[in-house]
Design a protein around this motif. Structure first.
Motif, PDB file in Angstrom:
ATOM      1  N   ALA A  98       0.829  -1.206   0.000  1.00  0.00           N
ATOM      2  CA  ALA A  98       0.000   0.000   0.000  1.00  0.00           C
ATOM      3  C   ALA A  98       0.865   1.259   0.000  1.00  0.00           C
ATOM      4  N   LEU A  99       1.962   1.217   0.743  1.00  0.00           N
ATOM      5  CA  LEU A  99       2.830   2.397   0.793  1.00  0.00           C
ATOM      6  C   LEU A  99       3.401   2.709  -0.590  1.00  0.00           C
ATOM      7  N   LYS A 100       3.537   1.658  -1.397  1.00  0.00           N
ATOM      8  CA  LYS A 100       4.063   1.874  -2.752  1.00  0.00           C
ATOM      9  C   LYS A 100       2.964   2.309  -3.713  1.00  0.00           C
ATOM     10  N   GLY A 101       1.703   2.322  -3.224  1.00  0.00           N
ATOM     11  CA  GLY A 101       0.622   2.824  -4.075  1.00  0.00           C
ATOM     12  C   GLY A 101      -0.315   1.751  -4.601  1.00  0.00           C
ATOM     13  N   ASP A 102      -0.242   0.531  -4.062  1.00  0.00           N
ATOM     14  CA  ASP A 102      -1.108  -0.558  -4.517  1.00  0.00           C
ATOM     15  C   ASP A 102      -2.494  -0.400  -3.875  1.00  0.00           C
ATOM     16  N   THR A 103      -3.470   0.102  -4.651  1.00  0.00           N
ATOM     17  CA  THR A 103      -4.770   0.420  -4.052  1.00  0.00           C
ATOM     18  C   THR A 103      -5.539  -0.831  -3.625  1.00  0.00           C
ATOM     19  N   TYR A 136      -4.267  -2.024  -0.402  1.00  0.00           N
ATOM     20  CA  TYR A 136      -4.656  -1.062   0.631  1.00  0.00           C
ATOM     21  C   TYR A 136      -6.108  -1.274   1.065  1.00  0.00           C
ATOM     22  N   ALA A 137      -6.998  -1.448   0.090  1.00  0.00           N
ATOM     23  CA  ALA A 137      -8.407  -1.688   0.428  1.00  0.00           C
ATOM     24  C   ALA A 137      -8.532  -2.966   1.248  1.00  0.00           C
ATOM     25  N   SER A 169      -9.005   4.262  -0.268  1.00  0.00           N
ATOM     26  CA  SER A 169      -8.059   3.533  -1.116  1.00  0.00           C
ATOM     27  C   SER A 169      -8.010   4.127  -2.525  1.00  0.00           C
ATOM     28  N   LEU A 199      -5.441   6.808  -2.489  1.00  0.00           N
ATOM     29  CA  LEU A 199      -4.097   6.410  -2.065  1.00  0.00           C
ATOM     30  C   LEU A 199      -3.032   6.896  -3.039  1.00  0.00           C
ATOM     31  N   LEU A 228      -9.341   4.791  10.934  1.00  0.00           N
ATOM     32  CA  LEU A 228      -8.965   4.509   9.548  1.00  0.00           C
ATOM     33  C   LEU A 228      -8.442   5.783   8.879  1.00  0.00           C
ATOM     34  N   ILE A 229      -9.136   6.901   9.133  1.00  0.00           N
ATOM     35  CA  ILE A 229      -8.705   8.161   8.516  1.00  0.00           C
ATOM     36  C   ILE A 229      -7.345   8.593   9.079  1.00  0.00           C
ATOM     37  N   ARG A 270       0.037   7.601   7.301  1.00  0.00           N
ATOM     38  CA  ARG A 270       0.571   6.275   6.984  1.00  0.00           C
ATOM     39  C   ARG A 270       2.082   6.284   6.832  1.00  0.00           C
ATOM     40  N   ASP A 271       2.670   7.446   6.536  1.00  0.00           N
ATOM     41  CA  ASP A 271       4.131   7.453   6.434  1.00  0.00           C
ATOM     42  C   ASP A 271       4.798   7.531   7.816  1.00  0.00           C
ATOM     43  N   ILE A 304     -13.699   3.064   3.277  1.00  0.00           N
ATOM     44  CA  ILE A 304     -12.526   2.305   2.851  1.00  0.00           C
ATOM     45  C   ILE A 304     -12.289   2.474   1.357  1.00  0.00           C
ATOM     46  N   PRO A 311       1.302   6.844  -3.520  1.00  0.00           N
ATOM     47  CA  PRO A 311       2.492   6.210  -2.950  1.00  0.00           C
ATOM     48  C   PRO A 311       3.224   7.182  -2.026  1.00  0.00           C
ATOM     49  N   THR A 312       3.748   6.648  -0.931  1.00  0.00           N
ATOM     50  CA  THR A 312       4.532   7.486  -0.034  1.00  0.00           C
ATOM     51  C   THR A 312       5.610   6.617   0.592  1.00  0.00           C
ATOM     52  N   HIS A 333      -4.727   6.589   7.547  1.00  0.00           N
ATOM     53  CA  HIS A 333      -4.521   6.985   6.157  1.00  0.00           C
ATOM     54  C   HIS A 333      -3.654   8.248   6.082  1.00  0.00           C
ATOM     55  N   LEU A 356      -7.245  -2.271   4.821  1.00  0.00           N
ATOM     56  CA  LEU A 356      -8.191  -1.481   5.616  1.00  0.00           C
ATOM     57  C   LEU A 356      -9.391  -2.326   6.030  1.00  0.00           C
ATOM     58  N   ALA A 357      -9.852  -3.183   5.113  1.00  0.00           N
ATOM     59  CA  ALA A 357     -10.996  -4.034   5.450  1.00  0.00           C
ATOM     60  C   ALA A 357     -10.636  -4.979   6.597  1.00  0.00           C
TER      61      ALA A 357
END
Lengths: 185, 213
Positions: A15-20, A23-24, B11, B14, A57-58, A64-65, B7, B16-17, A61, A27-28
């Protein structure tokens, strides 16, 4: 939750790399853990509990870093959850109205501790001969009777009893022998 | 809003970071704070007149090492505290042993010196001014460090503010060491450490409110 740690952490790294999708999924899964966490602590106000789940969750988000990939993700999640819970008490000023008898719940261990204990137990059992470890699992953890456990592997009730007893005795000696080596960070 | 909708909204948004991303922003603030503090020192106080000759003495370097270590370990501690769920044992213990170790070494020097030297070693000629100057120089650094900490997610704002304050105080003492020509270890142990601790307490009080998120 510790069993899930590796999987959750892998999702977080993606998710940190941007994989949505990862990430979903993350979070679920975390939502379920957070519902359990807040549900237990705010049993009197279920709607507050769900609000806190969303707030957390917010918060995760946005920050997250602030997660350090070298650290357990579950520790990060529960630290944020606890912070949001304390913030909730502060805002709603319920601090003074929590009866002393219930205060224990505020400081109750997270899922982390029982999970750690479970991990320790399975780690210890792994050092016993496999057949003996399986008998201990069956009788002491899954709750079968000696007769039932024996039937499955073709041993008499008495043989199971002796095996389990010797296994437990060996286990009770092991952690003490290891204590020196594994203590500390 | 239902949690499932939240959610999917999160997402979709989202980007990248990297866990290193906050460090760059924080470093920028801290470098800025150091620059303002150094400019204050140079314009108001000035470099110590004997700067070049003092470079040959051990205390010259000891002062810089001690204060730089206070600032550096303080920043490390604050950064760890800014990340939820991280154990802070190691930097906390290092900071503790640095301060205690330095004070013990200074005390040994003090008590092994002839009594006639005691007043000079402890009070120097600027014991009253030194903590005030360090505190004054710490103002831009404390602000910068606290703003920088807001980039992370401290779950204990008071304690994080304390660590940020110690870091700012340590860096301010480092800046002041360019101006101060005191050269006794007991002096440094007392009149440098004191303002660093005061700065830590101020940071704790401010951080308690300013570091909430």
């Amino acid at each position: 939750m510790i069993e899930a740690e590796a999987a959750l952490r892998a999702l977080m790294l993606r998710a940190l790399k941007g994989d949505t999708r990862a990430y979903a999924d993350l979070l679920a899964q975390l939502t379920r853990h957070l519902r359990a966490y807040y549900g237990r602590r705010l049993s009197a106000a279920p709607e507050d509990a769900e609000d806190l789940v969303q707030e957390t969750l917010i918060a995760m988000h946005r920050r997250r870093d602030s997660y350090d990939p070298n650290q357990p993700l579950t520790a990060w999640v529960y630290a944020i959850a606890r912070y949001r819970l304390i913030d909730h008490y502060r805002r709603s000023k319920v601090r003074a109205t929590v009866p002393l008898e219930d205060a224990g719940a505020l400081f109750a261990a997270d899922e982390v501790e029982p999970a750690m204990a479970r991990r320790d137990v399975s780690r210890l059992l792994d050092r016993l001969p496999a057949a003996r470890a399986a008998l201990i699992r069956a009788t002491k953890i899954e709750g079968l009777t000696n007769a039932e456990a024996g039937e499955a592997v073709g041993l008499s009730e008495g043989a199971v009893k002796v095996n389990v007893h010797r296994g437990l005795k060996a286990l009770s000696m092991k952690p003490r022998a290891d204590a020196g080596g594994e203590a500390g960070e | 809003m239902k949690t499932d909708d939240l959610i999917s909204a999160l997402s979709e948004r989202l980007e990248p970071t990297s866990p290193r991303a906050p460090l760059w922003a924080m470093a920028l603030w801290i470098v800025g704070g150091l620059a303002v503090s150094a400019a204050l020192m140079l314009t108001v106080l000035g470099l110590r007149p004997d700067f070049m000759t003092a470079m040959g003495t051990g205390m010259f370097w000891t002062k810089f090492t001690y204060t730089l270590a206070l600032g550096g370990i303080g920043l490390w501690l604050a950064e760890r505290m800014g990340r939820p769920g991280v154990q802070i044992g190691r930097p906390a213990r290092m900071l503790q042993s640095l301060v205690i170790g330095f004070i013990v070494l200074a005390a040994i020097r003090y008590f092994t010196a002839p009594a006639a030297d005691h007043a000079r070693m402890l009070m120097g000629h600027s014991a009253r001014l030194c903590p005030c100057y360090i505190l004054a120089l710490s103002v831009p650094l404390l602000l910068a460090t606290l703003v920088a900490m807001r980039r992370l997610a401290p779950t204990n704002p008071t304690l994080t503010g304390f660590a940020a304050g110690l870091a700012a105080g340590g860096m301010a003492a480092f800046v002041y060491a360019f101006s101060c020509n005191e050269s006794a270890m007991p002096f440094v142990a007392a009149w440098y450490t004191l303002p660093v601790l005061i700065c830590g307490l101020v940071g704790a009080v401010i951080g308690r409110f300013a570091l909430r998120w």
